[in-house]
Design a protein around this motif. Structure first.
Motif, PDB file in Angstrom:
ATOM      1  N   LYS A 162      37.985  47.761  33.730  1.00 35.11           N
ATOM      2  CA  LYS A 162      36.584  48.051  33.430  1.00 35.11           C
ATOM      3  C   LYS A 162      35.644  47.602  34.547  1.00 35.11           C
ATOM      4  O   LYS A 162      34.654  48.271  34.835  1.00 35.11           O
ATOM      5  CB  LYS A 162      36.188  47.373  32.119  1.00 35.11           C
ATOM      6  CG  LYS A 162      34.790  47.699  31.665  1.00 35.11           C
ATOM      7  CD  LYS A 162      34.499  47.109  30.305  1.00 35.11           C
ATOM      8  CE  LYS A 162      33.092  47.470  29.857  1.00 35.11           C
ATOM      9  NZ  LYS A 162      32.793  46.899  28.553  1.00 35.11           N
ATOM     10  N   HIS A 163      35.945  46.472  35.190  1.00 36.79           N
ATOM     11  CA  HIS A 163      34.988  45.859  36.118  1.00 36.79           C
ATOM     12  C   HIS A 163      35.449  45.828  37.579  1.00 36.79           C
ATOM     13  O   HIS A 163      34.750  45.279  38.422  1.00 36.79           O
ATOM     14  CB  HIS A 163      34.669  44.435  35.657  1.00 36.79           C
ATOM     15  CG  HIS A 163      34.112  44.379  34.277  1.00 36.79           C
ATOM     16  ND1 HIS A 163      32.861  44.855  33.954  1.00 36.79           N
ATOM     17  CD2 HIS A 163      34.657  43.923  33.120  1.00 36.79           C
ATOM     18  CE1 HIS A 163      32.642  44.681  32.659  1.00 36.79           C
ATOM     19  NE2 HIS A 163      33.719  44.130  32.133  1.00 36.79           N
ATOM     20  N   ARG A 164      36.582  46.410  37.885  1.00 35.87           N
ATOM     21  CA  ARG A 164      37.115  46.305  39.252  1.00 35.87           C
ATOM     22  C   ARG A 164      36.201  46.938  40.295  1.00 35.87           C
ATOM     23  O   ARG A 164      36.068  46.427  41.394  1.00 35.87           O
ATOM     24  CB  ARG A 164      38.508  46.899  39.335  1.00 35.87           C
ATOM     25  CG  ARG A 164      38.551  48.398  39.170  1.00 35.87           C
ATOM     26  CD  ARG A 164      39.944  48.951  39.260  1.00 35.87           C
ATOM     27  NE  ARG A 164      39.929  50.358  38.895  1.00 35.87           N
ATOM     28  CZ  ARG A 164      40.976  51.053  38.655  1.00 35.87           C
ATOM     29  NH1 ARG A 164      42.159  50.493  38.752  1.00 35.87           N
ATOM     30  NH2 ARG A 164      40.888  52.315  38.322  1.00 35.87           N
ATOM     31  N   ASN A 165      35.567  48.051  39.971  1.00 39.56           N
ATOM     32  CA  ASN A 165      34.700  48.705  40.958  1.00 39.56           C
ATOM     33  C   ASN A 165      33.493  47.848  41.301  1.00 39.56           C
ATOM     34  O   ASN A 165      33.109  47.755  42.472  1.00 39.56           O
ATOM     35  CB  ASN A 165      34.256  50.083  40.472  1.00 39.56           C
ATOM     36  CG  ASN A 165      35.408  51.066  40.426  1.00 39.56           C
ATOM     37  OD1 ASN A 165      36.414  50.909  41.105  1.00 39.56           O
ATOM     38  ND2 ASN A 165      35.280  52.084  39.588  1.00 39.56           N
ATOM     39  N   ALA A 166      32.909  47.220  40.292  1.00 41.74           N
ATOM     40  CA  ALA A 166      31.759  46.339  40.540  1.00 41.74           C
ATOM     41  C   ALA A 166      32.197  45.128  41.360  1.00 41.74           C
ATOM     42  O   ALA A 166      31.507  44.718  42.311  1.00 41.74           O
ATOM     43  CB  ALA A 166      31.142  45.889  39.219  1.00 41.74           C
ATOM     44  N   MET A 167      33.355  44.564  41.038  1.00 44.55           N
ATOM     45  CA  MET A 167      33.875  43.415  41.773  1.00 44.55           C
ATOM     46  C   MET A 167      34.161  43.795  43.224  1.00 44.55           C
ATOM     47  O   MET A 167      33.805  43.077  44.152  1.00 44.55           O
ATOM     48  CB  MET A 167      35.150  42.879  41.103  1.00 44.55           C
ATOM     49  CG  MET A 167      34.922  42.292  39.731  1.00 44.55           C
ATOM     50  SD  MET A 167      36.466  41.950  38.866  1.00 44.55           S
ATOM     51  CE  MET A 167      37.119  40.601  39.830  1.00 44.55           C
ATOM     52  N   PRO A 212      32.672  34.657  27.225  1.00 42.97           N
ATOM     53  CA  PRO A 212      31.308  35.053  27.588  1.00 42.97           C
ATOM     54  C   PRO A 212      30.839  36.275  26.804  1.00 42.97           C
ATOM     55  O   PRO A 212      31.653  37.090  26.365  1.00 42.97           O
ATOM     56  CB  PRO A 212      31.398  35.375  29.075  1.00 42.97           C
ATOM     57  CG  PRO A 212      32.826  35.374  29.435  1.00 42.97           C
ATOM     58  CD  PRO A 212      33.611  34.819  28.326  1.00 42.97           C
ATOM     59  N   ARG A 213      29.510  36.386  26.630  1.00 45.50           N
ATOM     60  CA  ARG A 213      28.955  37.565  25.953  1.00 45.50           C
ATOM     61  C   ARG A 213      29.271  38.820  26.752  1.00 45.50           C
ATOM     62  O   ARG A 213      29.594  39.853  26.195  1.00 45.50           O
ATOM     63  CB  ARG A 213      27.439  37.446  25.813  1.00 45.50           C
ATOM     64  CG  ARG A 213      26.992  36.715  24.594  1.00 45.50           C
ATOM     65  CD  ARG A 213      25.523  36.842  24.400  1.00 45.50           C
ATOM     66  NE  ARG A 213      24.824  36.576  25.670  1.00 45.50           N
ATOM     67  CZ  ARG A 213      23.531  36.480  25.794  1.00 45.50           C
ATOM     68  NH1 ARG A 213      22.773  36.649  24.750  1.00 45.50           N
ATOM     69  NH2 ARG A 213      22.984  36.242  26.959  1.00 45.50           N
ATOM     70  N   SER A 214      29.162  38.700  28.075  1.00 46.84           N
ATOM     71  CA  SER A 214      29.478  39.816  28.960  1.00 46.84           C
ATOM     72  C   SER A 214      30.363  39.289  30.082  1.00 46.84           C
ATOM     73  O   SER A 214      30.024  38.310  30.743  1.00 46.84           O
ATOM     74  CB  SER A 214      28.192  40.410  29.544  1.00 46.84           C
ATOM     75  OG  SER A 214      28.511  41.380  30.513  1.00 46.84           O
ATOM     76  N   TRP A 215      31.476  39.948  30.293  1.00 44.10           N
ATOM     77  CA  TRP A 215      32.417  39.521  31.326  1.00 44.10           C
ATOM     78  C   TRP A 215      31.995  39.929  32.723  1.00 44.10           C
ATOM     79  O   TRP A 215      32.345  39.283  33.701  1.00 44.10           O
ATOM     80  CB  TRP A 215      33.802  40.088  31.031  1.00 44.10           C
ATOM     81  CG  TRP A 215      34.545  39.304  30.013  1.00 44.10           C
ATOM     82  CD1 TRP A 215      34.609  39.551  28.669  1.00 44.10           C
ATOM     83  CD2 TRP A 215      35.336  38.141  30.240  1.00 44.10           C
ATOM     84  NE1 TRP A 215      35.381  38.609  28.052  1.00 44.10           N
ATOM     85  CE2 TRP A 215      35.854  37.729  28.997  1.00 44.10           C
ATOM     86  CE3 TRP A 215      35.663  37.407  31.365  1.00 44.10           C
ATOM     87  CZ2 TRP A 215      36.669  36.625  28.861  1.00 44.10           C
ATOM     88  CZ3 TRP A 215      36.482  36.302  31.237  1.00 44.10           C
ATOM     89  CH2 TRP A 215      36.974  35.920  29.988  1.00 44.10           C
ATOM     90  N   GLU A 216      31.261  41.031  32.846  1.00 44.86           N
ATOM     91  CA  GLU A 216      30.958  41.558  34.171  1.00 44.86           C
ATOM     92  C   GLU A 216      30.278  40.552  35.099  1.00 44.86           C
ATOM     93  O   GLU A 216      30.717  40.386  36.239  1.00 44.86           O
ATOM     94  CB  GLU A 216      30.127  42.839  34.090  1.00 44.86           C
ATOM     95  CG  GLU A 216      29.898  43.462  35.458  1.00 44.86           C
ATOM     96  CD  GLU A 216      29.292  44.840  35.391  1.00 44.86           C
ATOM     97  OE1 GLU A 216      29.428  45.562  36.395  1.00 44.86           O
ATOM     98  OE2 GLU A 216      28.700  45.207  34.366  1.00 44.86           O
ATOM     99  N   PRO A 217      29.215  39.854  34.665  1.00 45.40           N
ATOM    100  CA  PRO A 217      28.599  38.897  35.602  1.00 45.40           C
ATOM    101  C   PRO A 217      29.571  37.820  36.087  1.00 45.40           C
ATOM    102  O   PRO A 217      29.588  37.479  37.273  1.00 45.40           O
ATOM    103  CB  PRO A 217      27.459  38.272  34.788  1.00 45.40           C
ATOM    104  CG  PRO A 217      27.182  39.236  33.685  1.00 45.40           C
ATOM    105  CD  PRO A 217      28.475  39.919  33.413  1.00 45.40           C
ATOM    106  N   LEU A 218      30.396  37.313  35.188  1.00 40.45           N
ATOM    107  CA  LEU A 218      31.363  36.283  35.568  1.00 40.45           C
ATOM    108  C   LEU A 218      32.378  36.827  36.573  1.00 40.45           C
ATOM    109  O   LEU A 218      32.676  36.192  37.592  1.00 40.45           O
ATOM    110  CB  LEU A 218      32.083  35.740  34.332  1.00 40.45           C
ATOM    111  CG  LEU A 218      33.184  34.711  34.591  1.00 40.45           C
ATOM    112  CD1 LEU A 218      32.601  33.458  35.235  1.00 40.45           C
ATOM    113  CD2 LEU A 218      33.912  34.381  33.307  1.00 40.45           C
ATOM    114  N   LEU A 219      32.905  38.008  36.313  1.00 41.25           N
ATOM    115  CA  LEU A 219      33.890  38.612  37.206  1.00 41.25           C
ATOM    116  C   LEU A 219      33.287  38.945  38.571  1.00 41.25           C
ATOM    117  O   LEU A 219      33.899  38.681  39.611  1.00 41.25           O
ATOM    118  CB  LEU A 219      34.480  39.871  36.565  1.00 41.25           C
ATOM    119  CG  LEU A 219      35.332  39.637  35.315  1.00 41.25           C
ATOM    120  CD1 LEU A 219      35.596  40.942  34.591  1.00 41.25           C
ATOM    121  CD2 LEU A 219      36.628  38.949  35.664  1.00 41.25           C
ATOM    122  N   VAL A 220      32.086  39.479  38.588  1.00 42.10           N
ATOM    123  CA  VAL A 220      31.432  39.871  39.839  1.00 42.10           C
ATOM    124  C   VAL A 220      31.102  38.638  40.677  1.00 42.10           C
ATOM    125  O   VAL A 220      31.357  38.604  41.882  1.00 42.10           O
ATOM    126  CB  VAL A 220      30.172  40.720  39.555  1.00 42.10           C
ATOM    127  CG1 VAL A 220      29.313  40.875  40.793  1.00 42.10           C
ATOM    128  CG2 VAL A 220      30.576  42.088  39.018  1.00 42.10           C
TER     129      VAL A 220
END
Length: 152
Positions: free
Chosen positions: A14-19, A56-64
């Protein structure tokens, strides 16, 4: 150890592109965008080894942010270990013709020599194979019995 309740594969998908995008931007300034995927991989591994205490409520910020920090670590480590700061003079530029461009190129080579002289035998080999001969990182790593990330 990875938490069994967290679906790491789904989070990665889900988040690899943003990372990757953030890692790419951080590494672009050092001319090492080839390490962006490594930064993403290291970010995922570090989070799997030490997951957050609370989900976390949202994983994206943590992963990025984790991918960004890994990319910054790579830039800093290369600058400190090699004893130089990355700047535009080490980045690929347009190939020009004429005496001025040749002189400029020779000056850049002269500035790089002391840094290269501090490399050990294995680092010289990697420099010759990976950077100069443009061999694949995986091939050089297999020859040396190390991970591709170590070659980078």
């Amino acid at each position: 150890m990875a938490d069994a309740d967290i679906d790491w594969a789904a989070l990665y998908q889900k988040h690899r592109n943003a990372m990757y995008g953030v890692a790419y931007e951080v590494l672009r300034g050092s001319g090492r965008v080839d390490l962006a995927a490594d930064a993403v991989q290291e970010a995922m591994v570090s989070l799997m080894k030490s997951p957050p205490a609370e989900t976390p409520r949202s994983w994206e910020p943590l992963l990025v942010v984790t991918a960004e920090r890994r990319a910054l670590d790579m830039v800093r480590s290369a600058a400190v270990v090699r004893g130089f700061e990355f700047s535009e003079e080490f980045l690929p530029g347009e190939v020009g013709s004429g005496e001025d461009e040749t002189l400029e190129r020779l000056e850049k080579i002269a500035r790089a020599r002391p840094v290269i002289a501090r490399l050990d035998a294995q680092e010289h080999y990697v420099l010759a194979q990976y950077i100069v001969l443009d061999r694949l990182r995986g091939d050089v790593a297999a020859e040396l019995g190390v991970t591709p990330a170590r070659v980078s």
